[in-house]
Design an enzyme around this catalytic site. Sequence first.
Site, mmCIF file in Angstrom:
data_model
loop_
_atom_site.group_PDB
_atom_site.id
_atom_site.type_symbol
_atom_site.label_atom_id
_atom_site.label_comp_id
_atom_site.label_asym_id
_atom_site.label_seq_id
_atom_site.Cartn_x
_atom_site.Cartn_y
_atom_site.Cartn_z
ATOM 1 N N ASN A 482 -3.208 -10.115 4.207
ATOM 2 C CA ASN A 482 -3.006 -9.647 2.835
ATOM 3 C C ASN A 482 -2.215 -8.351 2.836
ATOM 4 O OD1 ASN A 482 -5.718 -8.404 3.810
ATOM 5 N ND2 ASN A 482 -5.109 -7.121 2.096
ATOM 6 N N CYS A 483 -1.595 -8.050 1.681
ATOM 7 C CA CYS A 483 -0.992 -6.738 1.449
ATOM 8 C C CYS A 483 -1.800 -6.076 0.337
ATOM 9 C CB CYS A 483 0.489 -6.869 1.100
ATOM 10 S SG CYS A 483 0.806 -7.769 -0.427
ATOM 11 N N ILE A 484 -1.218 -5.172 -0.410
ATOM 12 C CA ILE A 484 -1.996 -4.419 -1.392
ATOM 13 C C ILE A 484 -2.354 -5.234 -2.624
ATOM 14 C CG2 ILE A 484 -1.131 -2.172 -0.672
ATOM 15 C CD1 ILE A 484 0.848 -2.278 -2.947
ATOM 16 N N ARG A 486 -1.658 -9.116 -2.617
ATOM 17 C CA ARG A 486 -1.481 -10.551 -2.408
ATOM 18 C C ARG A 486 -2.124 -11.039 -1.124
ATOM 19 N NH1 ARG A 486 4.966 -10.338 -2.993
ATOM 20 N NH2 ARG A 486 4.570 -8.213 -2.337
#
Length: 541
Positions: A482-484, A486
Amino acid sequence: MKQQMQMVGQAMLVPISIITIGSMLMGFGSAFTNKEVIAALHLSSFIYEGSLPFIGFTIMKAMGDVVFTNLPLFFACGVSFGLAKKEKGWAAFSGVVGFMAMHYVISTILGLNGLSPQTTSAGYFQQVGFEQVSAVQKASIYTNELGMFTYRMSIFGGLLIGLVTSYLHNRLYNVKLPIVLSFFAGTRTVPIVALLTGSMLGIVFYFIWPPIGGVLAQFSKLIWNSGLFGTFLWAVVDKSLLPIGLHHLVTTPIRLTELGGSMEICGKLVSGTTNIYMAQLACEETTELLVRGFQSGRSVIHFGALPGAGLAIYQCAKYKHKKAVAGLLIPVLTAMVLFGVTEPIEYTFLFVAPWLFYLVHVPLTGLAFVLTEMAGVSIYGGSIKDILPVLLQPSKLNCWGYLWLIPLFFCIYYVLFRFLILKFNVMTPGREPDDEENTAEEIKLYTKADYKNKQQSTPGDMLAHQIIEAFGGAENIVAFDNCISRLRVEVKDPEKVAADNYWKKKLQAKGVVRVGDKGYQIIYGAEVVMIAGDCKELLDC
């Protein structure tokens, strides 16, 4: 190829995540150790040199300085960790080994050839006949890294080591060796190979980095000489790459490397717009802050433009859905203003009308950055958490332009988005047609059992189970991260993945992006970190 590039952008978020805290520590620490600021706030009797508060803020400033001084090392470690598929701790350790080996070898060869900090300073080059600008450019190639005199490779060196180390780690972490060498098998093989590889890279870069560094120095001049057109182009490219998750590849080099320019501050050469800004904030001799830092325009978008678009989306919703739309938008806009997370609101209209994002929002973002620079605004960041420390040194900054830019863009976005949504019947939240499926789901009387079932379906572990099943089960998931905002997932068989509509209606997702044939990005907003954590625990990754 796109999937691999996205993975790199995602891995870069690991070291970038600490920059936020570092900037806040640097901002508050610098403000309350600056004599002029202390005097202006009438705190001289409470905060003075040698007092406990002064010592505390000095330590706070040092904590922030740790981040910006050691970013290349953090990138080597963080990218190695982020791109490793298994045994991430060993990957991070190997990244540190490779990074230190590369720079130590470079330092050793430089010393053998008679080069030192004294013989590579701008002053020395001026003494031997170089002009001031040329002397500064030539000296900018060299620096000290972890106490080692070496080339100024900045985060490029750390990123390179991280990429190479993660590549080696993913292929060697489970390697088998003969029984007599079994102690060095598996994960222990990786740091050994990283030591050798880092050393070889040190030899290679000793020869090839000076011309590369020279090109970067010239390219930074080109960026600065491009003026307002360069600012517009940078902002447009940065925002255009947001949907595919590659915007960090554009913003990070400008913020943290020579591509953002170099400047001498308090007798120290600093490169990258963010580093320059923070150094100016910390230096008592500096009387003003960087205007062209490619950051101040974000406040216009975050505080004015996107709230205006949000109001337009709310007013265009059907009357019976307005309360639900408000409940969706208010938390999103609040998180954006406080913490700078814009993706949820931008994805709100990106997925229903991509043209609204690319043909309206993207060029207007470029215009906002240009007007902010023309107004001479010098402030860092685009959220309360970024701006608050800077406001403690008002004598250094200029933010008067915000008084007319933020209201102007609020009005532009509100009027333009409201007109376009109604004119072209854009299906923003609350405007969807009331089909039979929606009617069956929404218009009914619920029982106590229905309520309990709804309550039981919201805990993280239940949602995590449903998300994994929607990807076709754990056996269909190749990579999960994951990113911030998504989830970023690669699957074996995309045919087993649930439809986009299922993600939005049943699994609380704000949107779905397909990356290549087998890559997916599921938009959840700020809560994605907790959702991903629950999923990773079930997947044991």
